[in-house]
Write a protein that holds these residues in place. Sequence first.
Motif, PDB file in Angstrom:
ATOM      1  N   ALA A   1       3.936   1.205   4.820  1.00  0.00           N
ATOM      2  CA  ALA A   1       2.861   1.092   5.814  1.00  0.00           C
ATOM      3  C   ALA A   1       1.581   0.583   5.156  1.00  0.00           C
ATOM      4  CB  ALA A   1       2.617   2.443   6.476  1.00  0.00           C
ATOM      5  N   ALA A   2       1.301   1.039   3.946  1.00  0.00           N
ATOM      6  CA  ALA A   2       0.094   0.604   3.248  1.00  0.00           C
ATOM      7  C   ALA A   2       0.162  -0.875   2.887  1.00  0.00           C
ATOM      8  CB  ALA A   2      -0.122   1.445   1.989  1.00  0.00           C
ATOM      9  N   THR A   3       1.272  -1.309   2.320  1.00  0.00           N
ATOM     10  CA  THR A   3       1.380  -2.715   1.919  1.00  0.00           C
ATOM     11  C   THR A   3       1.372  -3.638   3.138  1.00  0.00           C
ATOM     12  OG1 THR A   3       3.802  -2.502   1.792  1.00  0.00           O
ATOM     13  CG2 THR A   3       2.548  -2.202  -0.255  1.00  0.00           C
ATOM     14  N   GLU A   4       1.988  -3.201   4.222  1.00  0.00           N
ATOM     15  CA  GLU A   4       2.016  -4.018   5.440  1.00  0.00           C
ATOM     16  C   GLU A   4       0.652  -4.105   6.112  1.00  0.00           C
ATOM     17  OE1 GLU A   4       5.077  -2.233   7.773  1.00  0.00           O
ATOM     18  OE2 GLU A   4       6.690  -2.873   6.408  1.00  0.00           O
ATOM     19  N   SER A   5      -0.235  -3.163   5.802  1.00  0.00           N
ATOM     20  CA  SER A   5      -1.559  -3.157   6.438  1.00  0.00           C
ATOM     21  C   SER A   5      -2.542  -4.104   5.761  1.00  0.00           C
ATOM     22  CB  SER A   5      -2.139  -1.745   6.429  1.00  0.00           C
ATOM     23  OG  SER A   5      -2.569  -1.371   5.119  1.00  0.00           O
ATOM     24  N   VAL A   6      -2.207  -4.597   4.582  1.00  0.00           N
ATOM     25  CA  VAL A   6      -3.112  -5.491   3.862  1.00  0.00           C
ATOM     26  C   VAL A   6      -3.194  -6.814   4.621  1.00  0.00           C
ATOM     27  CG1 VAL A   6      -3.542  -6.707   1.694  1.00  0.00           C
ATOM     28  CG2 VAL A   6      -2.541  -4.406   1.664  1.00  0.00           C
ATOM     29  N   PRO A   7      -4.370  -7.221   5.068  1.00  0.00           N
ATOM     30  CA  PRO A   7      -4.480  -8.389   5.959  1.00  0.00           C
ATOM     31  C   PRO A   7      -3.822  -9.656   5.434  1.00  0.00           C
ATOM     32  CG  PRO A   7      -6.540  -7.181   5.940  1.00  0.00           C
ATOM     33  CD  PRO A   7      -5.671  -6.546   4.897  1.00  0.00           C
ATOM     34  N   ASN A   8      -4.030  -9.990   4.164  1.00  0.00           N
ATOM     35  CA  ASN A   8      -3.477 -11.220   3.609  1.00  0.00           C
ATOM     36  C   ASN A   8      -2.189 -10.990   2.830  1.00  0.00           C
ATOM     37  OD1 ASN A   8      -5.750 -12.387   4.677  1.00  0.00           O
ATOM     38  ND2 ASN A   8      -6.800 -12.624   2.722  1.00  0.00           N
ATOM     39  N   GLY A   9      -1.668  -9.769   2.905  1.00  0.00           N
ATOM     40  CA  GLY A   9      -0.422  -9.445   2.230  1.00  0.00           C
ATOM     41  C   GLY A   9      -0.622  -9.040   0.778  1.00  0.00           C
ATOM     42  N   ILE A  10       0.352  -8.299   0.259  1.00  0.00           N
ATOM     43  CA  ILE A  10       0.314  -7.861  -1.134  1.00  0.00           C
ATOM     44  C   ILE A  10       1.753  -7.678  -1.608  1.00  0.00           C
ATOM     45  CG2 ILE A  10       0.261  -5.371  -0.681  1.00  0.00           C
ATOM     46  CD1 ILE A  10      -1.840  -5.168  -2.957  1.00  0.00           C
ATOM     47  N   ASP A  11       1.958  -7.897  -2.869  1.00  0.00           N
ATOM     48  CA  ASP A  11       3.290  -7.754  -3.457  1.00  0.00           C
ATOM     49  C   ASP A  11       3.265  -6.628  -4.473  1.00  0.00           C
ATOM     50  OD1 ASP A  11       6.013  -9.359  -3.729  1.00  0.00           O
ATOM     51  OD2 ASP A  11       5.408  -8.722  -5.738  1.00  0.00           O
ATOM     52  N   GLY A  12       4.374  -5.926  -4.590  1.00  0.00           N
ATOM     53  CA  GLY A  12       4.441  -4.833  -5.545  1.00  0.00           C
ATOM     54  C   GLY A  12       4.118  -5.271  -6.964  1.00  0.00           C
ATOM     55  N   ASP A  13       4.419  -6.515  -7.293  1.00  0.00           N
ATOM     56  CA  ASP A  13       4.135  -7.022  -8.635  1.00  0.00           C
ATOM     57  C   ASP A  13       2.634  -7.137  -8.905  1.00  0.00           C
ATOM     58  OD1 ASP A  13       6.832  -7.220  -9.135  1.00  0.00           O
ATOM     59  OD2 ASP A  13       6.952  -9.348  -8.605  1.00  0.00           O
ATOM     60  N   ASP A  14       1.824  -7.098  -7.822  1.00  0.00           N
ATOM     61  CA  ASP A  14       0.366  -7.185  -7.996  1.00  0.00           C
ATOM     62  C   ASP A  14      -0.229  -5.876  -8.495  1.00  0.00           C
ATOM     63  OD1 ASP A  14       0.606  -9.708  -6.917  1.00  0.00           O
ATOM     64  OD2 ASP A  14      -0.173  -9.160  -4.950  1.00  0.00           O
ATOM     65  N   ILE A  15       0.485  -4.780  -8.302  1.00  0.00           N
ATOM     66  CA  ILE A  15      -0.076  -3.452  -8.580  1.00  0.00           C
ATOM     67  C   ILE A  15      -0.021  -3.169 -10.080  1.00  0.00           C
ATOM     68  CG2 ILE A  15       0.170  -0.975  -8.134  1.00  0.00           C
ATOM     69  CD1 ILE A  15       1.372  -1.755  -5.392  1.00  0.00           C
ATOM     70  N   ASP A  16      -1.180  -2.822 -10.640  1.00  0.00           N
ATOM     71  CA  ASP A  16      -1.302  -2.600 -12.080  1.00  0.00           C
ATOM     72  C   ASP A  16      -1.077  -1.147 -12.484  1.00  0.00           C
ATOM     73  OD1 ASP A  16      -2.156  -5.301 -12.571  1.00  0.00           O
ATOM     74  OD2 ASP A  16      -4.132  -4.739 -11.793  1.00  0.00           O
ATOM     75  N   GLU A  17      -1.389  -0.203 -11.597  1.00  0.00           N
ATOM     76  CA  GLU A  17      -1.323   1.203 -11.970  1.00  0.00           C
ATOM     77  C   GLU A  17      -1.246   2.050 -10.708  1.00  0.00           C
ATOM     78  OE1 GLU A  17      -3.448   4.242 -15.182  1.00  0.00           O
ATOM     79  OE2 GLU A  17      -4.048   2.147 -15.030  1.00  0.00           O
ATOM     80  N   THR A  18      -0.752   3.288 -10.858  1.00  0.00           N
ATOM     81  CA  THR A  18      -0.643   4.191  -9.712  1.00  0.00           C
ATOM     82  C   THR A  18      -1.125   5.584 -10.101  1.00  0.00           C
ATOM     83  OG1 THR A  18       1.629   4.841 -10.240  1.00  0.00           O
ATOM     84  CG2 THR A  18       1.354   2.947  -8.798  1.00  0.00           C
ATOM     85  N   PHE A  19      -1.739   6.257  -9.127  1.00  0.00           N
ATOM     86  CA  PHE A  19      -2.145   7.654  -9.267  1.00  0.00           C
ATOM     87  C   PHE A  19      -1.622   8.405  -8.049  1.00  0.00           C
ATOM     88  CE2 PHE A  19      -5.172   5.247 -11.741  1.00  0.00           C
ATOM     89  CZ  PHE A  19      -5.296   5.994 -12.907  1.00  0.00           C
ATOM     90  N   ILE A  20      -0.828   9.444  -8.284  1.00  0.00           N
ATOM     91  CA  ILE A  20      -0.120  10.114  -7.199  1.00  0.00           C
ATOM     92  C   ILE A  20      -0.477  11.603  -7.163  1.00  0.00           C
ATOM     93  CG2 ILE A  20       2.127  10.614  -6.179  1.00  0.00           C
ATOM     94  CD1 ILE A  20       1.407   7.614  -6.313  1.00  0.00           C
ATOM     95  N   GLY A  21      -0.991  12.064  -6.031  1.00  0.00           N
ATOM     96  CA  GLY A  21      -1.326  13.468  -5.850  1.00  0.00           C
ATOM     97  C   GLY A  21      -0.123  14.271  -5.373  1.00  0.00           C
ATOM     98  N   ASN A  22       0.095  15.422  -5.999  1.00  0.00           N
ATOM     99  CA  ASN A  22       1.212  16.278  -5.607  1.00  0.00           C
ATOM    100  C   ASN A  22       1.037  17.655  -6.234  1.00  0.00           C
ATOM    101  OD1 ASN A  22       4.402  16.969  -6.756  1.00  0.00           O
ATOM    102  ND2 ASN A  22       4.006  16.882  -4.568  1.00  0.00           N
ATOM    103  N   LEU A  23       1.161  18.694  -5.408  1.00  0.00           N
ATOM    104  CA  LEU A  23       1.119  20.051  -5.935  1.00  0.00           C
ATOM    105  C   LEU A  23       2.467  20.448  -6.513  1.00  0.00           C
ATOM    106  CD1 LEU A  23      -0.402  22.755  -6.314  1.00  0.00           C
ATOM    107  CD2 LEU A  23       0.400  23.414  -4.048  1.00  0.00           C
ATOM    108  N   GLY A  24       3.543  20.017  -5.881  1.00  0.00           N
ATOM    109  CA  GLY A  24       4.878  20.394  -6.315  1.00  0.00           C
ATOM    110  C   GLY A  24       5.320  21.701  -5.703  1.00  0.00           C
ATOM    111  N   VAL A  25       5.066  21.870  -4.390  1.00  0.00           N
ATOM    112  CA  VAL A  25       5.456  23.093  -3.695  1.00  0.00           C
ATOM    113  C   VAL A  25       6.948  23.341  -3.889  1.00  0.00           C
ATOM    114  CG1 VAL A  25       5.722  24.159  -1.432  1.00  0.00           C
ATOM    115  CG2 VAL A  25       3.598  22.981  -1.992  1.00  0.00           C
ATOM    116  N   GLY A  26       7.281  24.562  -4.265  1.00  0.00           N
ATOM    117  CA  GLY A  26       8.669  24.899  -4.501  1.00  0.00           C
ATOM    118  C   GLY A  26       9.190  24.452  -5.857  1.00  0.00           C
ATOM    119  N   GLY A  27       8.289  23.907  -6.705  1.00  0.00           N
ATOM    120  CA  GLY A  27       8.706  23.442  -8.022  1.00  0.00           C
ATOM    121  C   GLY A  27       9.401  22.106  -8.014  1.00  0.00           C
ATOM    122  N   ARG A  28       9.309  21.377  -6.899  1.00  0.00           N
ATOM    123  CA  ARG A  28      10.049  20.123  -6.752  1.00  0.00           C
ATOM    124  C   ARG A  28       9.515  19.051  -7.698  1.00  0.00           C
ATOM    125  NH1 ARG A  28       9.366  20.225  -2.189  1.00  0.00           N
ATOM    126  NH2 ARG A  28      11.343  20.843  -1.300  1.00  0.00           N
TER     127      ARG A  28
END
Length: 392
Positions: free
Chosen positions: A32-59
Amino acid sequence: MRDTYLVGAGQSDYGAFPEKSYRSLFRTAFEAATESVPNGIDGDDIDETFIGNLGVGGRQLGLSGPAVTEHVGLGGIPCTRVENACAASGFATRQAVQAVKSGMADVVLAGGFEIMSDMSSDATKYWLGVSGETEWERLSGTTFSGVYAQMASVHMERYGTTREHLSRVAVKNHSNGAKNPHAQLGFECSLEDAQSAPVVADPLNLYHCCPTSDGAACALIVSEDVVDDYTDDPIRIAGVGAGSDSVGLYQRDTYTGVPASQQAAESAYEMANVGPDNLDFAEVHDCFAIAELLAYEDLGFCERGEAGNLIESGATKLGGNLPVNTSGGLKSKGHPIGATGAGQVVEVFKQLSGEAGERQVENPTRGLTHNVGGSGGAAVVHVFEKEAEVSA
């Protein structure tokens, strides 16, 4: 430092989805995020990621970030999991902004996810409790609803805030959530419903508390050097602020405010060179109804002790002077802990892009997100603005 821009954002539905995995929910949000970019975006364009997660249940507690980014084809890209309780992906967004401003990356994905519905209520309370002060609060039997009930009780005693004021928060946010197809509790409620619900922790009742949720959300943040490749209508991340405080409520000097939120707001306003009067809407952390009222005061929307009057005036309703939680907030939209902050950014992107549907604010220029960890041990605030209109 370079300017940073929000060029896309998307989320999954929030709710209880026993047939889905955290990876599949994250894929939905990522696509949904990549499709919302007006002029489009490719996964190869992404340099880094930061992901929030508590890990409920130890997952996948240790490597949940790479687990989801690899699943959507971003394997090999640097990935950092951010854990700051309920503010995890709000801080992931801040980290993404810092990476871009520093020049280390041009395109960064900030996101988050959580699965919370596949455990017993007792197990869920345990995992939520680890975000609070464990020794003297959780292990002595205090829940988060109990901690926020203490805040509500003191605010009511000191300032004359009423249960009706708390209930008006629920009515407003359910009205907005009913217009949001992603909302977990997407139905309206009457003031009578919100006042007569069963007590959870006096004075808070069921309608004053957000649900536990499954869900994921993602945002794409880019530098000034490449923003024109992705959009002709840039949304600048004008201000970022963060704060921290004692994890335990009993350790703080006040029960009627969240100092970390105040610190975060002051820093974000200063960076953006704006004040609360310059905002057109805001997404604030309303895990409990009293939390939204405290946010009004901590973020400068009204004077200390005036939050009850502000909600009663209708100023924070859709169509009011400063609509708050147009998405439905945590109360109606839902609260998948690791995704909540990024989910707020999704709403800002939709509002400033004019794509919020029935809950669209009229001609907004600036919006704010406010994400709190625990009962106030951490907080992060972002100010976003439509650059074309600000510069005009």
